[in-house]
Scaffold this active site. Structure first.
Site, PDB file in Angstrom:
ATOM      1  N   TYR A 209       0.838  -1.199   0.000  1.00  0.00           N
ATOM      2  CA  TYR A 209       0.000   0.000   0.000  1.00  0.00           C
ATOM      3  C   TYR A 209       0.874   1.251   0.000  1.00  0.00           C
ATOM      4  CZ  TYR A 209      -3.719  -3.225   1.548  1.00  0.00           C
ATOM      5  OH  TYR A 209      -4.617  -4.274   1.667  1.00  0.00           O
ATOM      6  N   SER A 210       0.675   2.087  -1.001  1.00  0.00           N
ATOM      7  CA  SER A 210       1.486   3.301  -1.171  1.00  0.00           C
ATOM      8  C   SER A 210       2.977   2.974  -1.188  1.00  0.00           C
ATOM      9  CB  SER A 210       1.187   4.343  -0.090  1.00  0.00           C
ATOM     10  OG  SER A 210      -0.081   4.923  -0.276  1.00  0.00           O
TER      11      SER A 210
END
Length: 326
Positions: free
Chosen positions: A59-60
């Site tokens: 994530y990110s």
């Protein structure tokens, strides 16, 4: 807030888990919130009794873990007060060994996640998907070693075929390795294929069930259109949701959610989450929140008790579909 055991594990988690995928780097997804915007949401979740937080290395590109670690340290007085999960499997670079479930990537991945989260251990370390390119024994022994090293207290799994999960549980028991305590699967009112095999297996084996996309990535809220547009940046740009949902039958289910909401005076989110939390096999749905109202609705859903007629109305419109999200 209510708290339950995470499957056969002794740890207790809130009935709502806050998914941290929405927080990190806006360059990763245009609907992602930065740390300052995420802070009041995570704080409000904690105020409402949420103690369970779920992120992943991918994530990110790692920034979600960094934001998660900083915010949880800031908001909670001690490490003992929250339960944090992260995941391994997806590519964290372009090189061959920067992805998957090899021993190398798992052992390097947990160290990298701990560094980004700035913690000594994670409560739950989850394999994000099944890796058919690696022998299951290699993956499972590596996860066992992560637990024995004290870097994760428990291990969990995410979407896969039921036969794969059954095989993993068998091998763990056969070798005396740390066993999975949770399954983070794709499950909501418009995708219920998990009721056929995966959920019965989890019930039989005492596995906690923590579904992702319990609101079908917002689809059941009723703000999606058949031309795959919507009111929010995420609804317009979420290509994955466009693959999972948007069939005519899905819109029919979303309409039923609206009808029950109107009849009961509840929000659509209350209805959809209340339906899920009413299932005795559900531990903690993982909710995403980019507005304070999302947090409030999710917490309120814990107290929702739908009548049998409303449950029947919600479920009767479901149409079977191909397995998705694996």
């Amino acid at each position: 807030m209510q708290y339950v055991k995470l499957g056969h594990a002794g740890v207790e988690v809130s009935r709502i888990c806050l998914g941290m995928m929405s927080y990190g780097d806006k360059a990763w997804r245009d609907w992602t919130l930065g740390e300052d915007d995420a802070r009041p949401l995570v704080r409000r979740a904690a105020e409402l009794g949420v103690n369970f937080f779920d992120t992943a290395d991918v994530y990110s590109n790692g920034m979600s873990e960094e934001v998660t670690g900083r915010l949880l340290k800031e908001i909670f007085p001690s490490r003992q007060e929250y339960v944090v999960a992260t995941k391994v499997f997806n590519a964290m670079g372009e090189k061959p060994n920067q992805r998957g479930l090899s021993r190398k990537h798992i052992l390097e991945g947990i160290d990298a996640s701990l560094a980004r989260l700035d913690v000594d251990y994670v409560d739950l370390y989850i394999i994000h998907r099944w890796d058919a390119s690696v022998q299951a024994e290699e993956t499972l022994e590596a996860l066992h070693d992560v637990v024995k090293a004290g870097k994760a207290l428990y291990i969990g799994a995410s979407s896969m075929y039921t036969w794969q999960f059954a095989k993993a549980l068998f091998l763990q028991r056969q070798h005396g390795w740390a066993r999975f305590v949770s399954m983070q699967n794709h499950y909501n009112l418009v995708y219920r294929e998990e009721e056929r095999e995966m959920i019965p297996l989890c019930v039989d084996q005492g596995i906690g069930i923590t579904p992702w996309s319990p609101l079908a990535r917002g689809f059941v809220i009723g703000n999606r259109t058949r031309d795959k547009k919507g009111e929010t940046a995420r609804s317009r740009s979420d290509g994955f949701a466009h693959q999972l949902y948007y069939r005519d039958g899905d819109f029919a289910v979303a309409d039923r959610v609206g009808e029950v909401a109107a009849r009961t005076g509840l929000s659509r989110a209350n209805v959809a989450l209340g339906w899920m939390l009413g299932k005795p096999y559900i531990t903690s749905p993982i909710i995403g929140a980019t507005k304070l109202q999302h947090i409030e609705d999710a917490a309120a859903a814990v107290a929702v008790k739908l009548g049998a007629a409303d449950v029947k109305a919600l479920e009767d419109g479901y149409q079977p579909k191909p397995v998705a999200g694996i």
